[in-house]
Design an enzyme around this catalytic site. Structure first.
Site, PDB file in Angstrom:
ATOM      1  N   HIS A 170       0.198  -0.178  -9.616  1.00  0.00           N
ATOM      2  CA  HIS A 170      -0.835  -1.110  -8.816  1.00  0.00           C
ATOM      3  C   HIS A 170      -1.074  -2.686  -9.625  1.00  0.00           C
ATOM      4  O   HIS A 170      -2.038  -2.348 -10.691  1.00  0.00           O
ATOM      5  CB  HIS A 170      -2.440  -0.336  -8.754  1.00  0.00           C
ATOM      6  CG  HIS A 170      -2.684  -0.448  -7.161  1.00  0.00           C
ATOM      7  ND1 HIS A 170      -2.990  -0.374  -6.135  1.00  0.00           N
ATOM      8  CD2 HIS A 170      -2.274  -2.524  -6.635  1.00  0.00           C
ATOM      9  CE1 HIS A 170      -3.184  -1.004  -5.139  1.00  0.00           C
ATOM     10  NE2 HIS A 170      -3.309  -2.493  -5.450  1.00  0.00           N
ATOM     11  N   ASP A 183       4.617  -0.171  -7.134  1.00  0.00           N
ATOM     12  CA  ASP A 183       3.342  -0.229  -8.014  1.00  0.00           C
ATOM     13  C   ASP A 183       2.502   0.019  -7.050  1.00  0.00           C
ATOM     14  O   ASP A 183       1.374   0.140  -7.381  1.00  0.00           O
ATOM     15  CB  ASP A 183       3.432  -2.005  -7.949  1.00  0.00           C
ATOM     16  CG  ASP A 183       1.993  -2.343  -8.455  1.00  0.00           C
ATOM     17  OD1 ASP A 183       2.137  -2.052  -9.577  1.00  0.00           O
ATOM     18  OD2 ASP A 183       1.343  -3.119  -8.316  1.00  0.00           O
ATOM     19  N   ARG A 238       1.170  -1.079  -0.043  1.00  0.00           N
ATOM     20  CA  ARG A 238      -0.376   0.139  -0.432  1.00  0.00           C
ATOM     21  C   ARG A 238       0.937   1.150  -0.329  1.00  0.00           C
ATOM     22  O   ARG A 238       1.688   1.718   0.761  1.00  0.00           O
ATOM     23  CB  ARG A 238      -0.594   0.332   1.324  1.00  0.00           C
ATOM     24  CG  ARG A 238      -2.039  -1.069   1.258  1.00  0.00           C
ATOM     25  CD  ARG A 238      -2.888  -0.308   0.434  1.00  0.00           C
ATOM     26  NE  ARG A 238      -4.115  -1.305   0.056  1.00  0.00           N
ATOM     27  CZ  ARG A 238      -3.894  -2.024  -0.719  1.00  0.00           C
ATOM     28  NH1 ARG A 238      -3.278  -2.778  -1.572  1.00  0.00           N
ATOM     29  NH2 ARG A 238      -5.595  -3.243  -0.885  1.00  0.00           N
ATOM     30  N   GLU A 243      -1.678   7.579  -5.920  1.00  0.00           N
ATOM     31  CA  GLU A 243      -1.631   6.762  -7.339  1.00  0.00           C
ATOM     32  C   GLU A 243      -2.474   6.574  -8.074  1.00  0.00           C
ATOM     33  O   GLU A 243      -2.133   6.844  -9.175  1.00  0.00           O
ATOM     34  CB  GLU A 243      -1.885   5.314  -7.382  1.00  0.00           C
ATOM     35  CG  GLU A 243      -3.072   4.744  -6.787  1.00  0.00           C
ATOM     36  CD  GLU A 243      -2.250   3.104  -5.830  1.00  0.00           C
ATOM     37  OE1 GLU A 243      -2.722   2.151  -6.227  1.00  0.00           O
ATOM     38  OE2 GLU A 243      -1.164   3.326  -5.386  1.00  0.00           O
TER      39      GLU A 243
END
Length: 552
Positions: free
Chosen positions: A302, A255, A231, A260
């Protein structure tokens, strides 16, 4: 049976979810976009979202028929759980779906970083010298794994296959897994200092927000790299950029990252069209731009979960959660953790000029003595040593408490803490006894009467206050002003006087009128409480220092 809305729905989602629900009586609709107040249907009884959707209290409020939120993810920090609970809405998740999938992606990122894969791919169009593409081996390096749940353990297995040594941190160690997989647990600080690679596989909670902050990142080796597929909120991005740009950290592969959602064009456009932009959004946008320009950073959108197999498991489990819910069978229920209350730390002012001479100060405004200023700093150092952090401070309207509070906050390095002063926690008015030498008064009136005046619950003083009268102003202030902040999770420092503190102790610890005389006026001690909804004591800790004793 129920009207279901699936948000963040891709073509693969639509195919798999429709197949899984084909034999049911449910009705469903798909939305490609994230959920918002503009695309909800008040008739919906179930909504299903991916992590890119934030289900806010406002959205829940506008869905009067909502019974179930089905997260197509393990994490659920994108759901306002308090709002869901207060509206009687059940939340379910997908506890496991791709531990191997995410772990494999962790090593995809790590290998790309270690072997400079982005630069190597770019060399086809732009000539790059061989020394600019020199990487490093994984074998023999130490990987630090933060979080040893399903994904963390899968990552450990892969790391061992690469010949890496593995150390781990988890607040709930799995010693059986450690023995089986051949890794050892360390304290977080030790893990950060020892590891060549740090990879995050922990869930996000408010308690571990910015788990890796500036202080923690500074513990890492300059040649170390950070991988985050967990996270974004676990890492302080601004601090990470600082460490990367100053070569205090060799690289990062992310990621997930705070903000994001701004990696998507439509979110950037929405931000630009907004009449007012929240400061956080602006900061996230600048941080993403800075990371994008760094050659030692890889950012992906993500994507660690994104394989056909993992998506299939997510969607099948989601449909199973929805179907079983209507038969009162909820295997993957997300339980709302009780909101943690803040802590109340109470300190008595240190020695004043009249304390030093044995005079009853009462409501007289008297400065600290030289010793008092020193001892306030000693209490502040204790606060720092015990890692006690405050969100707000309170003191009386009398200068000696303000001076003590300032000394505590300054010595503990908490310079910007907001504070309030209130007469409700002023010292007891000693009336005609004010300014008199208390020890001479003891000789004059006798020990028994002297102790009644000092310690008694309702012993009158000519033109002054009893402890009961102090209680009647201090406790309502505590319940109406300080308690709501504690219940909201704020940590409070309260600096006051011996009698106003005794009045608060009487309420917080439920001390009887008869026993209040046995309660000492605390000096040189920090009292720290956690309390229940009524402000009564749940836990109590005491932190004493030797030098901060005053002539009470």
């Amino acid at each position: 049976m129920a009207l279901i809305y699936f948000y963040d729905a891709t073509d693969i989602d639509r195919l798999q979810l429709s197949q899984a629900l084909a034999d049911t009586d449910h009705r469903w609709e798909y939305e490609a976009d994230a959920i918002s107040v503009d695309n909800i249907d008040p008739a919906a009884e179930v909504i299903s979202v991916f992590v890119s959707s934030k289900v806010t209290a406002e959205i829940i409020e506008k869905l009067p028929n909502l019974k179930l939120i089905a997260c197509r993810s393990t994490g659920f920090n994108n759901i306002d759980m308090q709002a869901a609970e207060s509206h009687g809405v059940t939340v379910v998740n997908v506890p496991t779906y791709g531990e191997q999938t995410v772990a494999e992606y962790t090593f995809t990122l790590l290998l790309a970083l270690a072997r400079k894969l982005p630069q190597a791919l770019d060399s086809f169009d732009n000539e790059v010298s061989a020394d600019m593409l020199t990487g490093w081996d994984l074998s023999g390096k130490t990987m630090g794994v933060i979080g040893t749940g399903h994904i963390g353990r899968s990552a450990i297995q892969i790391a061992r296959g690469f010949g890496m040594e593995v150390v781990a941190f988890d607040p709930y160690p799995n010693n059986e897994a450690a023995n089986t997989l051949g890794f050892s647990y360390l304290a977080l600080d030790d893990l950060l200092a020892r590891s060549d690679v740090v990879t995050l596989h922990a869930p996000y909670t408010p308690e571990n927000h910015h788990l890796l902050n500036d202080e923690k990142l500074a513990l890492m080796k300059p040649e170390a790299v950070l991988i985050n597929t967990a996270r974004g909120e676990l890492v302080d991005t601004k601090a990470l950029i600082d460490k990367l740009s100053s070569k205090q950290l060799a690289g990062a592969a992310l990621d997930v990252i705070e903000g994001e959602q701004l990696l998507r064009l439509e979110e950037e456009v929405t931000l630009l069209r907004s009449e007012s932009v929240h400061n956080d959004a602006m900061q996230y946008s600048v941080e993403l731009l800075a990371l994008h320009k760094m050659p030692n950073v890889i950012v992906t959108p993500h994507n660690a979960f994104n394989t056909t197999g993992a998506i299939s498991r997510i969607n099948n489990t989601t449909c199973e959660n929805i179907i079983r819910f209507w038969y009162n069978d909820i295997p993957n229920l997300v339980k709302v953790a009780p909101k943690p209350t803040g802590t109340l730390t109470i300190a008595r002012h240190t020695e004043s000029e009249w304390n030093a001479t044995g005079q009853w100060s009462g409501v007289t405004d008297v400065h600290l003595s030289e010793k008092g200023f020193y001892d306030a700093g000693v209490l502040g150092q204790k606060v720092k040593d015990e890692n006690i952090v405050f969100d707000k401070a309170y003191c009386s309207e009398q200068i000696r408490t303000l001076e003590t509070m300032s000394g505590i906050l300054d010595a503990s390095g908490q310079f910007e803490i907001p504070y309030e002063r209130s007469s409700a926690i002023n010292e007891r008015d000693y009336g005609t006894y004010t300014g008199k030498n208390k020890w001479e008064m003891r000789e004059m009136i006798g020990e028994e009467q002297f102790q009644k005046i000092r310690r008694g619950w309702n012993e009158p003083i000519p033109d002054g206050e009893t402890l009961k009268m102090v209680y009647e102003r201090a406790v309502p202030f505590y319940k109406e002003t300080i308690l709501p902040e504690l219940l909201a999770g704020k940590n409070i420092l309260l600096v006051s006087h011996g009698n106003s503190i005794r009045a608060l102790i009487k309420y917080i610890e439920s001390v009887s009128d008869e026993d209040i005389g046995d309660i000492e006026m605390i000096t040189g001690t920090l009292l720290q409480y956690t309390v229940d909804d009524e402000g009564k004591m749940k836990t109590k800790s005491e932190y004493a220092v030797e030098s901060a004793q005053i002539n009470s």
